[in-house]
Design a protein around this motif. Structure first.
Motif, short mmCIF file in Angstrom:
data_model
loop_
_atom_site.label_atom_id
_atom_site.label_comp_id
_atom_site.label_asym_id
_atom_site.label_seq_id
_atom_site.Cartn_x
_atom_site.Cartn_y
_atom_site.Cartn_z
N GLY A 116 -67.19 93.41 -44.99
CA GLY A 116 -65.76 93.19 -45.22
C GLY A 116 -65.47 92.79 -46.66
O GLY A 116 -64.48 93.22 -47.25
N ASP A 117 -66.36 91.95 -47.23
CA ASP A 117 -66.17 91.54 -48.63
C ASP A 117 -66.38 92.71 -49.58
O ASP A 117 -65.68 92.84 -50.60
CB ASP A 117 -67.14 90.41 -48.97
CG ASP A 117 -66.86 89.15 -48.18
OD1 ASP A 117 -65.71 88.99 -47.72
OD2 ASP A 117 -67.78 88.33 -48.00
N ALA A 118 -67.34 93.57 -49.28
CA ALA A 118 -67.60 94.74 -50.13
C ALA A 118 -66.40 95.69 -50.11
O ALA A 118 -66.01 96.24 -51.14
CB ALA A 118 -68.86 95.46 -49.66
N LEU A 119 -65.80 95.88 -48.94
CA LEU A 119 -64.60 96.72 -48.85
C LEU A 119 -63.44 96.11 -49.62
O LEU A 119 -62.62 96.82 -50.19
CB LEU A 119 -64.21 96.91 -47.38
CG LEU A 119 -65.18 97.70 -46.50
CD1 LEU A 119 -64.75 97.62 -45.04
CD2 LEU A 119 -65.25 99.15 -46.94
N GLY A 120 -63.38 94.77 -49.62
CA GLY A 120 -62.29 94.09 -50.31
C GLY A 120 -62.30 94.28 -51.81
O GLY A 120 -61.31 93.96 -52.48
N GLU A 121 -63.39 94.81 -52.38
CA GLU A 121 -63.45 95.10 -53.80
C GLU A 121 -62.50 96.24 -54.18
O GLU A 121 -62.18 96.42 -55.35
CB GLU A 121 -64.88 95.49 -54.19
CG GLU A 121 -65.86 94.34 -54.23
CD GLU A 121 -65.69 93.50 -55.48
OE1 GLU A 121 -66.13 93.91 -56.57
OE2 GLU A 121 -65.07 92.42 -55.36
N TYR A 122 -62.06 97.02 -53.19
CA TYR A 122 -61.21 98.19 -53.46
C TYR A 122 -59.96 98.09 -52.57
O TYR A 122 -59.82 98.82 -51.59
CB TYR A 122 -61.98 99.48 -53.19
CG TYR A 122 -63.29 99.54 -53.93
CD1 TYR A 122 -63.33 99.91 -55.26
CD2 TYR A 122 -64.48 99.17 -53.29
CE1 TYR A 122 -64.53 99.93 -55.96
CE2 TYR A 122 -65.68 99.19 -53.99
CZ TYR A 122 -65.69 99.57 -55.32
OH TYR A 122 -66.87 99.58 -56.01
N PRO A 123 -59.04 97.18 -52.91
CA PRO A 123 -57.87 96.94 -52.05
C PRO A 123 -56.93 98.14 -51.94
O PRO A 123 -56.18 98.24 -50.97
CB PRO A 123 -57.17 95.75 -52.73
CG PRO A 123 -57.64 95.79 -54.16
CD PRO A 123 -59.04 96.32 -54.10
N ARG A 124 -56.93 99.04 -52.94
CA ARG A 124 -56.05 100.21 -52.85
C ARG A 124 -56.57 101.24 -51.85
O ARG A 124 -55.81 102.03 -51.32
CB ARG A 124 -55.90 100.86 -54.23
CG ARG A 124 -55.10 100.03 -55.22
CD ARG A 124 -54.96 100.75 -56.54
NE ARG A 124 -54.10 100.02 -57.46
CZ ARG A 124 -53.85 100.42 -58.70
NH1 ARG A 124 -54.40 101.53 -59.15
NH2 ARG A 124 -53.07 99.70 -59.49
N SER A 125 -57.85 101.22 -51.59
CA SER A 125 -58.44 102.16 -50.63
C SER A 125 -58.60 101.53 -49.26
O SER A 125 -58.43 102.19 -48.23
CB SER A 125 -59.80 102.65 -51.13
OG SER A 125 -59.67 103.40 -52.31
N PHE A 126 -58.94 100.23 -49.22
CA PHE A 126 -59.15 99.52 -47.96
C PHE A 126 -58.17 98.35 -47.92
O PHE A 126 -58.39 97.33 -48.59
CB PHE A 126 -60.59 99.02 -47.87
CG PHE A 126 -61.62 100.10 -48.07
CD1 PHE A 126 -61.89 101.01 -47.06
CD2 PHE A 126 -62.30 100.23 -49.27
CE1 PHE A 126 -62.83 102.01 -47.24
CE2 PHE A 126 -63.24 101.23 -49.47
CZ PHE A 126 -63.50 102.13 -48.44
N PRO A 127 -57.08 98.46 -47.15
CA PRO A 127 -56.06 97.40 -47.10
C PRO A 127 -56.64 96.06 -46.65
O PRO A 127 -57.72 96.00 -46.02
CB PRO A 127 -55.05 97.95 -46.07
CG PRO A 127 -55.28 99.42 -46.04
CD PRO A 127 -56.74 99.62 -46.31
N GLN A 128 -55.94 95.02 -46.97
CA GLN A 128 -56.39 93.67 -46.64
C GLN A 128 -56.57 93.51 -45.14
O GLN A 128 -57.53 92.88 -44.68
CB GLN A 128 -55.38 92.65 -47.17
CG GLN A 128 -55.81 91.20 -46.95
CD GLN A 128 -54.78 90.22 -47.48
OE1 GLN A 128 -53.70 90.61 -47.92
NE2 GLN A 128 -55.11 88.94 -47.45
N LEU A 129 -55.65 94.08 -44.35
CA LEU A 129 -55.76 93.99 -42.91
C LEU A 129 -57.03 94.69 -42.41
O LEU A 129 -57.72 94.19 -41.52
CB LEU A 129 -54.52 94.61 -42.26
CG LEU A 129 -54.50 94.61 -40.74
CD1 LEU A 129 -54.47 93.20 -40.21
CD2 LEU A 129 -53.29 95.40 -40.22
N TYR A 130 -57.33 95.83 -42.98
CA TYR A 130 -58.53 96.59 -42.61
C TYR A 130 -59.78 95.74 -42.85
O TYR A 130 -60.66 95.65 -41.99
CB TYR A 130 -58.56 97.87 -43.43
CG TYR A 130 -59.69 98.82 -43.11
CD1 TYR A 130 -59.52 99.86 -42.20
CD2 TYR A 130 -60.93 98.70 -43.73
CE1 TYR A 130 -60.55 100.75 -41.92
CE2 TYR A 130 -61.97 99.58 -43.45
CZ TYR A 130 -61.76 100.61 -42.55
OH TYR A 130 -62.80 101.48 -42.27
N CYS A 131 -59.85 95.12 -44.03
CA CYS A 131 -61.00 94.28 -44.37
C CYS A 131 -61.09 93.08 -43.44
O CYS A 131 -62.20 92.65 -43.05
CB CYS A 131 -60.92 93.82 -45.82
SG CYS A 131 -60.92 95.16 -47.03
#
Length: 319
Positions: A116-131
Motif C-alpha cells: 500500500g505504501d509503495a502504491l502511494g508513491e504514485y497518487p495520480r495512478s493509484f488513488p488514496q482510497l485504493y491504497c
C-alpha cells in the motif's frame, strides 16, 4: 531481483523492447548480449519514471487500473508471491504506463516497503482510497480477496459511469440540435419572412411579434449574448472552487428533476460499494465511513453524511 526495461537491436537489425530481471544494469546488459541482443538503452523503472515526470504525464486510466487489479487478484489468489505477480502483470502489460508503474512499485516492495505504501508513491495512478483498501487487506492478511473486491468495485464504477453518460448524451444532443435549429431560424429564416409581413397593413398576432422581436434581438446582439454565456460559464466554473457556492449549487442540483435523482443514485451506489469493499477488507466501520464519503462528488450529500458519522461515533446504529 530488480527489473530493467531495455531497448536493443537483434541479429537482424530489428529494434526490440522488453523487460529483463538482473541484479544491476551491467548484469542486464550482459544477459542481453548472451541473448544475441545489442543493448541500446537499459534503465530501471524509477529512472524512466523520473524522466517521464519531467517530459509528460503518464497516469493509469480507470480501465487500466481495473484490469491490472483483476490480474493481480488472480495471481495472488493462486499463491503467487506479490513481487512475482507484479512482474508478470507488468511484463505482459500492453501499456507502457502500466508496465513502468508496476515495475517501479515492485522495486519498492522488494526493498521492504508495504504494498500500500509503495502504491502511494504514485497518487495520480493509484488513488488514496485504493491504497487505503490495499493497506487494510495487507493488515488483515487477505490481499487476494481485497484485490478481487477492488477490481469488482472499479469495474462496476466504470459501468455505472458509462450508463450515466449514455443517459445524458441523448438529451444533451437533442438540446444542442434544437438550439442550433432555433438559432438558424431566428437569424436566417425569420428575417426574410419579416420583409413579407411588413407589406401587410394588418396587425400581426402577439406570438408572431414575439418571434420577430427575438429574431431582431439575436441578429443585433447575438454575438454579445454568446460572449456573455461563455463568460458566465467560466465564472460559474471558477465559482465551484468556493466551498459555500459549490455547496449551494450541489443542493439545488439534487432538486432538479431527473438530474437530481440520477446524481443521488450514482453517489449512493458509489458510497455503498466503497463502504462494502473497505469494511469487508478489515477496515473499522468509522474509518470505512469517512473514507467512503470521499467518493461522493456532491458536497451537500457529503455534508449530511457527517451527521451520520457523528451519531455512529456516539454509539448509534448505522441504520
Amino acid at each position: 531481483m530488480p527489473s530493467f526495461e531495455y531497448e536493443a537491436i537483434d541479429a537482424n537489425g530489428r529494434s526490440r523492447r522488453g523487460v529483463i530481471n538482473a541484479e544491476t544494469s551491467r548484469h542486464a546488459r550482459r544477459e542481453l548480449r548472451e541473448l544475441l541482443l545489442t543493448p541500446i538503452h537499459v534503465s530501471s523503472p524509477r529512472q524512466r519514471e523520473n524522466g517521464a515526470r519531467r517530459t509528460m504525464r503518464e497516469d493509469l486510466s480507470g480501465r487500466q487500473l481495473a484490469n491490472a487489479t483483476r490480474q493481480l487478484s488472480a495471481l495472488i489468489g493462486a499463491s503467487t508471491p506479490l513481487e512475482e505477480a507484479l512482474n508478470v502483470v507488468a511484463t505482459h502489460a500492453e501499456s507502457a504506463a502500466v508496465r513502468k508503474r508496476l515495475l517501479a512499485v515492485r522495486e519498492r516492495v522488494m526493498e521492504g516497503w508495504r504494498f500500500g505504501d509503495a502504491l502511494g508513491e504514485y497518487p495520480r495512478s493509484f488513488p488514496q482510497l485504493y491504497c487505503a483498501v490495499i493497506a487494510a487487506g495487507e493488515t488483515a492478511g487477505d490481499l487476494a480477496g481485497v484485490l478481487d473486491r477492488l477490481a469488482t468495485m472499479l469495474e462496476k464504477n466504470m459501468a455505472m459511469r458509462s450508463k450515466a453518460l449514455g443517459a445524458l448524451i441523448y438529451p444533451a444532443a437533442l438540446l444542442i440540435i434544437a438550439g442550433g435549429i432555433v438559432t438558424a431560424l431566428l437569424t436566417q429564416v425569420v428575417p426574410k419572412i419579416v420583409v413579407q409581413f411588413n407589406t401587410f397593413d394588418a396587425e400581426l398576432p402577439f406570438i408572431t411579434q414575439i418571434v420577430m422581436g427575438a429574431s431582431e434581438f439575436v441578429g443585433r446582439y447575438g454575438i454579445y449574448l454568446l460572449l456573455a454565456l461563455v463568460l458566465g460559464g467560466i465564472a460559474f466554473w471558477q465559482g465551484l472552487r468556493v466551498p459555500a457556492f459549490k455547496l449551494e449549487t450541489d443542493r439545488v442540483t439534487l432538486n432538479i428533476p431527473v438530474i437530481g435523482n440520477l446524481m443521488r443514485a450514482l453517489n449512493a451506489a458509489r458510497f455503498a460499494r466503497t463502504l462494502s469493499t473497505l469494511f469487508a477488507g478489515g477496515s473499522p466501520l468509522l474509518e470505512s465511513l469517512e473514507k467512503s464519503a470521499r467518493t461522493i462528488s456532491n458536497s451537500f450529500m457529503r455534508m449530511r453524511l457527517t451527521e451520520t458519522f457523528q451519531n455512529v461515533r456516539e454509539g448509534s446504529a448505522l441504520s
